[in-house]
Structures are given as structure tokens and as C-alpha cells.
Design a protein around this motif. Structure first.
Motif, short mmCIF file in Angstrom:
data_model
loop_
_atom_site.label_atom_id
_atom_site.label_comp_id
_atom_site.label_asym_id
_atom_site.label_seq_id
_atom_site.Cartn_x
_atom_site.Cartn_y
_atom_site.Cartn_z
N GLN A 94 0.44 7.66 -2.49
CA GLN A 94 -0.22 8.40 -1.42
C GLN A 94 0.77 8.55 -0.25
N GLU A 125 2.31 4.96 -0.23
CA GLU A 125 1.77 3.70 -0.73
C GLU A 125 1.58 3.82 -2.24
N ARG A 173 -3.56 2.74 -10.98
CA ARG A 173 -4.68 3.44 -11.64
C ARG A 173 -4.78 2.95 -13.07
N SER A 197 -1.08 -9.06 -3.70
CA SER A 197 -2.32 -9.83 -3.58
C SER A 197 -2.03 -11.20 -2.99
N GLU A 243 -5.03 4.38 8.56
CA GLU A 243 -5.45 4.75 7.21
C GLU A 243 -6.78 5.49 7.24
N GLY A 244 -7.01 6.29 6.21
CA GLY A 244 -8.34 6.89 6.04
C GLY A 244 -8.59 8.08 6.95
P1 C2E Z 1 -5.92 -0.27 0.11
O1 C2E Z 1 -4.65 -1.01 -0.08
O2 C2E Z 1 -6.56 -0.35 1.45
O3 C2E Z 1 -5.60 1.21 -0.30
C1 C2E Z 1 -6.12 2.31 0.31
C2 C2E Z 1 -7.28 2.84 -0.42
O4 C2E Z 1 -7.91 3.85 0.36
C3 C2E Z 1 -6.90 3.52 -1.73
O5 C2E Z 1 -7.99 3.34 -2.61
C4 C2E Z 1 -6.84 4.98 -1.33
O6 C2E Z 1 -7.03 5.86 -2.39
C5 C2E Z 1 -7.97 5.06 -0.34
N1 C2E Z 1 -7.80 6.12 0.64
C6 C2E Z 1 -6.66 6.63 1.12
N2 C2E Z 1 -6.91 7.58 2.03
C7 C2E Z 1 -8.26 7.68 2.14
C8 C2E Z 1 -9.13 8.49 2.93
O7 C2E Z 1 -8.73 9.33 3.73
N3 C2E Z 1 -10.46 8.30 2.79
C9 C2E Z 1 -10.96 7.40 1.91
N4 C2E Z 1 -12.29 7.28 1.81
N5 C2E Z 1 -10.17 6.62 1.14
C10 C2E Z 1 -8.82 6.76 1.26
P2 C2E Z 1 -7.73 2.83 -4.08
O8 C2E Z 1 -6.50 3.45 -4.63
O9 C2E Z 1 -9.02 3.03 -4.78
O10 C2E Z 1 -7.44 1.33 -3.91
C11 C2E Z 1 -8.41 0.46 -3.49
C12 C2E Z 1 -7.84 -0.88 -3.18
O11 C2E Z 1 -7.35 -1.49 -4.37
C13 C2E Z 1 -6.61 -0.82 -2.28
O12 C2E Z 1 -7.01 -0.72 -0.97
C14 C2E Z 1 -5.96 -2.14 -2.59
O13 C2E Z 1 -6.61 -3.16 -1.87
C15 C2E Z 1 -6.25 -2.32 -4.04
N6 C2E Z 1 -5.07 -1.92 -4.82
C16 C2E Z 1 -4.72 -0.71 -5.28
N7 C2E Z 1 -3.56 -0.79 -5.98
C17 C2E Z 1 -3.18 -2.10 -5.96
C18 C2E Z 1 -2.08 -2.83 -6.50
O14 C2E Z 1 -1.17 -2.30 -7.15
N8 C2E Z 1 -2.04 -4.18 -6.27
C19 C2E Z 1 -3.01 -4.81 -5.53
N9 C2E Z 1 -2.90 -6.11 -5.35
N10 C2E Z 1 -4.05 -4.14 -5.01
C20 C2E Z 1 -4.13 -2.81 -5.21
#
Ligand code: C2E
Ligand code: CA
Ligand code: CA
Length: 568
Positions: free
Chosen positions: A325, A339, A343, A400, A516-517
Motif C-alpha cells: 500500500q 507498507e 494476503r 508481531s 493511516e486510513g
Molecule cells: P495495519 O498494520 O494497521 O495495516 C493497515 C490496515 O488498514 C490494512 O488492512 C490496510 O488494508 C487497511 N487500510 C489501509 N488504508 C485504509 C483506509 O483508508 N481505510 C480502511 N478502512 N482501511 C485501510 P489489512 O491488510 O487487512 O491488515 C490488517 C492488519 O493485519 C494490519 O493492520 C496488521 O496489523 C496485520 N497484518 C497485515 N499483514 C501483516 C504481516 O505481514 N505481519 C503481521 N504481523 N501483521 C500483518
């Protein structure tokens, strides 16, 4: 209780207690019985009680005279009956002449049998043998049936009883309740085993009162009690309002998982597993005591199981991919970073959200392997961008809190980056405050090491629930990421003052900021005005697969060139 491992009479010699004031009678009895038993003697009831006290674990049977000085046989029986340590030790009363009244009085006081003087030693030996065998068989049945700490059925007998009840009543419907005593292991460490044994007994007792009409009640593991009832419409919250006042351990809490109308085709052990994981969904939630199993929960549990069972192979079969992203750089108006977000495309389930599988991997520890994989993919992609002459922007990779348990995390990250010849300055580690809360010193040390190796660190999700200024002040951070809930709230209230003060605070601490967001032009305008450095959000771009991301970089490269052209 002297029970041989070998069930039967041929085990070790049993010990008898002979309580008799007449020396000749006593010696005669002992002499005969010593052929088969160890014999302890006592001259009257008091001495008998003393011997019982001293050898209670060993004594298999008592031969008791009635008429003795100081403390007679009646008094002995009376005192023995009220002591739970002795009340199951069988007694044969020896009477001279045999008055019916005496015999009735002895039976009422708990005696088991009689022999009449003068003694017939064959009869005595046989009666002694029979009684001991009877009592030991009963004790074994008891052990096979009950949990001795709570008095509930033990697991095996509970399962057996429930399956019998299901078989006996093929048309009936049943409900299952599992009560989970929260944090029993840590209560055990804190208050000691004896108190926790009492706690379980008291809780089992109170639950038995709350659920009087059960088909079966059992203790199915150290911290779990299970109850099966005939199905009825019930208000479970009301029914399971367990009073925890006055329990030996303060703040003990029980969470209940309820499965109504259980699927009788499923083994009871599986049903208990379902009820248990239903209870686990409300673990740690204050004020919520009961969780009801439903189809949605069932679907989630099935999915969670699939996730756990297929995670290892998924990594090998490349089902995980990494999306990027873009982060918009407010100062240059171009892409300033990205970032890496994992998936999972599962062959049968389809797309699974990281919001679903990451917490599971954090519970079972697999997250560390996955984070290493994502780190490696990010390094590979940076190397590809360099080779394809695309702009190289820093990648932020999530770590993590469990990753920080690895003693050589920085060295591992460095080794992977070096394998692809990637400049460490292009790699940022995103961590959350939960990592810091778990083990502050370890996280501080690790971040220092990462910094020395040239990596940057970003504090993620700042402002989401638990946030502390201490972590901001003590962690060697480079970037602060404001959680998207802050922007959502600010938009809702049309008040960006909290976003603004947080960004100001970060600036005072010398940190760069990412918001973010950000989803709308208005939000982007407001946070730009406030002075954040980077914006990440759907307004600029969703997370993109590698191909899309490279195209995004390409387009950005072109527009950068045209900006520069115009600027010239
Ligand atoms: P995060 O690290 O806070 O990642 C940001 C999340 O917000 C991502 O969801 C992203 O798709 C979403 N996001 C970005 N911009 C927006 C926006 O404008 N609006 C909204 N509503 N959402 C937005 P995602 O990809 O579903 O990831 C969710 C969480 O999963 C991440 O939150 C992170 O905590 C975890 N995650 C994802 N990939 C990894 C990884 O490789 N390793 C670890 N440890 N955690 C991961
Ligand atoms: Ca993140
Ligand atoms: Ca975040």
C-alpha cells in the motif's frame, strides 16, 4: 487407602487393627491373623483411635470389642464415624453372647459385620477377607467414577454416562454447558495448589446447585466442568449467574460456553470442545459470563480450524502473497513509501482476511515464520524495483510482538536484506505498543540494534485503544503512525484537534508522522494542513499486488518527471 496396582486380593499384605481389652483374646486373634495380615493392637477405644490416627492410610479393617474400659466399642464407632478420614474403614465387631440390641446399636453406628466369641478362626478369616475385598472394589469403582477433588464424575465416566443417556433416549434433545475457570494455572502459581483445589470444589458445588436437574456432571479437565441437561428454553444468563463471593481465591471467574440441542451424531468429547471454544470467545471480557454456540460461531470455528491445519503447507505452496500500500509523501506529493501487507488466497476457502488469520497465528506462534516470509518478499521486491529502474521507496514491514522474542531478530532481518543486496535504509519495521507492553526492555534493546544496523522503526496503530506516552518517550523510534480510528473520529466530530496535537507531539519528539486510513479528499486536505509527513489510505491507493504496485510506481515516476520538467 491401600490399593494395589494389581486389582485383586493377591497384592501386598493388608494391615488389621485389633481393639480388644482382654489380653488373651487379643493375643489369640493376633496370632491367627498374623499368618495372613500385619496386625496392630490396641487395648481400648482410645488407644484404637490413636492407632487409627497414626496408621489411617494403612488400616484395611478393624476388629472391635464392645465392652472395654475407658472408651468402649460404641464410643469408638461414634468417634470414627464423624471423621471422614476413617469413616470408610470397615469394622467387624466381636461380641460375647451376642445381644440383639448391641448388634443393632453397632450397625447404626456404622459397624459392618459381627463375629461371636468364642472365636471360630476360619469364620473370622473369611469375613475379614470378604469385607476387605468388598471395600477395595468399592474404592476402585469410586476412583473410576468420580473426580476426587470436585466430587463430579471424572472425564471418562462423564463421557460414558452422557453417551448412555443419548442411547437410552434417542428422541430427546440435550443442552451442554461447559464452565471454564479463567486463568486457573496462574491462580495456582499465585495462591497455591491447595487453595485452587478448594476453589474447584466450591465452584463445582455452586454449579451443581445452579444446575440441579442434570443428566450428568463431570470434570473434564483441570479447569473445565461440564453439565448435560435435557433441552428446554432457558435464560442461560440468569441460570448461570454464579455467585463468586466468598470463594477462597479472590476474583476467580468462570466463563460458560453453551451448546443447545447438541448434534447427537458428534462424540461428546467433540461437543465439549465446541462448548469450550465457545466459552473462550468471551475470555477476559468483563461482565460477560455466557456465550451461546451458534451457526456463525460454528462457521468461524471451522474456518479457524482450517486455518490452523493448512498454515504450514500454505507457506510452502506459496498461497501467501504480499501486497503493497503506497504512502503518499505530503512534501513531494509523490509516493514516499509503502507498507507490505500479507494476503492469503486459500485453495478451497478463497481469500482470507489478515484480520482473521493474524490473531490465530499470534496465538499459535506461526506469525514469526510468516513475518520472516513477508520480510523476505519485501526485500525481493525492493531488489526487483532496483533492477527495473523503478523508484526505490522504503518498505514498511509489520513485526508481531512475538517476533521480539527472537534473540537475533535484527541479525535475521539483516541477513535476509543482505542476501538481496538491499540498502537497510529502505526497510522500516512496524511494531505496535503491545510488543512494548509485553517486554519493554527487550523491545528497546532490539530497536537499538535495528537502528545500528540501519533499519528504521515505526510505531503502528498509535491512538487505537491503549496508547502510552511512556513508550513514545522511551522507544528509539523514527516514525509515528496514527491509527485510522483517529481520522475516523475526527471526521465524525469535524474536529481534528487530537490529530493535530498528536502530530505536534511527534514533531517535538523528532518523529516523522504517517496518518493511516485517509479515505477522502477532505481528510487528506485536513491532515496535510496540520503538517503530517505521509498519508496512507484508500484515498491515494488500496494495497496493491506486485504488478499493480509496480505500475503505480511507474506512473508516479512519469508524473514526477513531468513535475520536474514543469519546474525547470
Ligand atoms: P495495519 O498494520 O494497521 O495495516 C493497515 C490496515 O488498514 C490494512 O488492512 C490496510 O488494508 C487497511 N487500510 C489501509 N488504508 C485504509 C483506509 O483508508 N481505510 C480502511 N478502512 N482501511 C485501510 P489489512 O491488510 O487487512 O491488515 C490488517 C492488519 O493485519 C494490519 O493492520 C496488521 O496489523 C496485520 N497484518 C497485515 N499483514 C501483516 C504481516 O505481514 N505481519 C503481521 N504481523 N501483521 C500483518
Ligand atoms: Ca502496519
Ligand atoms: Ca496500522
Amino acid at each position: 487407602m491401600a490399593i494395589d496396582t494389581e486389582f485383586g486380593w493377591r497384592g501386598a499384605r493388608r494391615t488389621l487393627l485389633v481393639v480388644e481389652d482382654n489380653e488373651i483374646n487379643r493375643m489369640m486373634l493376633s496370632a491367627v491373623l498374623e499368618e495372613d495380615f500385619d496386625v496392630i493392637e490396641a487395648e481400648d477405644g482410645f488407644e484404637g483411635l490413636e492407632r487409627l490416627e497414626a496408621y489411617s492410610q494403612d488400616i484395611a479393617l478393624i476388629l472391635l470389642d464392645i465392652y472395654m474400659p475407658r472408651c468402649d466399642g460404641f464410643e469408638f464407632l461414634r468417634r470414627k464415624a464423624v471423621d471422614p478420614r476413617f469413616d470408610t474403614v470397615p469394622v467387624i465387631v466381636t461380641t460375647a453372647g451376642g445381644s440383639i440390641e448391641d448388634e443393632i446399636a453397632c450397625l447404626e453406628l456404622g459397624a459392618n459385620d459381627f463375629v461371636v466369641k468364642p472365636y471360630n478362626f476360619e469364620i473370622i478369616k473369611n469375613r475379614v477377607n470378604n469385607l476387605i475385598r468388598l471395600r477395595e472394589s468399592a474404592a476402585i469403582v469410586n476412583i473410576l467414577t468420580y473426580d476426587d477433588e470436585t466430587g463430579l464424575y471424572n472425564k471418562d465416566f462423564f463421557y460414558h454416562e452422557v453417551e448412555e443417556a443419548f442411547a437410552r433416549r434417542p428422541d430427546a434433545q440435550f443442552d451442554l454447558v461447559v464452565g471454564d475457570v479463567e486463568n486457573l494455572a496462574s491462580l495456582n502459581d499465585r495462591y497455591g495448589e491447595a487453595k485452587c483445589v478448594r476453589l474447584m470444589r466450591d465452584i463445582a458445588g455452586r454449579l451443581t446447585e445452579l444446575l440441579p436437574k442434570c443428566i450428568a456432571r463431570g470434570r473434564i479437565s483441570t479447569e473445565l466442568c461440564a453439565f448435560v441437561l435435557e433441552h428446554e428454553e432457558r435464560d442461560w444468563e440468569e441460570m448461570l449467574a454464579l455467585d463468586t463471593d466468598g470463594l477462597v481465591v479472590p476474583n476467580a471467574s468462570v466463563k460458560f460456553g453453551v451448546v443447545e440441542n447438541v448434534d447427537r451424531g458428534m462424540p461428546i468429547s467433540k461437543l465439549c470442545g465446541l462448548a469450550r471454544s465457545t466459552a473462550a470467545t468471551i475470555r477476559g471480557r468483563y461482565g460477560v459470563q455466557v456465550a451461546l454456540f451458534d451457526d456463525e460461531l460454528h462457521a468461524r470455528q471451522v474456518l479457524e480450524q482450517t486455518i490452523r491445519e493448512s498454515m504450514e503447507s500454505a507457506l510452502g505452496e506459496l498461497q501467501f502473497s504480499v501486497y503493497y500500500q503506497p504512502k503518499h509523501d505530503v512534501h513531494t506529493q509523490h509516493v514516499g513509501g509503502a507498507e507490505a501487507l500479507v494476503r492469503w488466497s486459500h485453495p478451497t476457502v478463497g481469500f482470507i482476511s489478515p484480520g482473521l488469520f493474524i490473531p490465530i497465528f499470534e496465538r499459535n506462534g506461526f506469525i514469526t515464520q510468516l513475518d520472516m516470509y513477508v520480510w523476505e518478499q519485501a526485500c525481493k521486491e525492493l531488489a526487483r524495483c532496483r533492477e527495473a529502474d523503478l523508484p526505490c521507496v522504503p518498505f514498511s514491514v509489520n513485526a508481531s510482538r512475538l517476533d521480539f522474542d527472537l534473540p537475533d531478530l535484527p541479525q535475521r532481518f539483516a541477513a535476509i536484506a543482505d542476501k538481496y543486496g538491499v540498502d537497510h535504509a529502505l526497510l522500516h519495521v512496524e511494531l505496535t505498543e503491545t510488543a512494548y507492553a509485553d517486554n519493554p526492555q527487550r523491545v528497546i534493546d532490539t530497536l537499538h540494534e535495528l537502528k545500528e544496523l540501519g533499519f528504521s522503526s515505526e510505531l503502528d496503530d498509535f491512538g487505537s485503544g491503549y496508547s502510552s506516552l511512556v513508550s513514545l518517550n522511551t522507544l528509539p523510534l523514527d516514525v509515528l503512525k496514527l491509527d485510522m480510528s483517529m481520522v475516523r473520529k475526527a471526521t465524525e466530530l469535524n474536529d481534528f484537534r487530537i490529530v493535530e496535537s498528536t502530530i505536534n507531539l511527534a514533531q517535538v519528539l523528532g518523529l516523522q508522522t504517517v496518518v493511516e486510513g485517509v479515505e477522502t479528499a477532505e481528510e487528506a486536505r485536513r491532515v496535510t494542513e496540520i503538517g503530517c509527513d505521509y498519508i496512507q489510505g484508500y484515498y491515494y491507493s488500496r494495497p496493491l499486488c506486485v504488478e499493480e504496485f509496480e505500475q503505480y510506481l511507474q506512473r508516479d515516476c512519469v508524473s514526477r518527471a513531468s513535475d520536474e520538467g514543469e519546474g525547470r
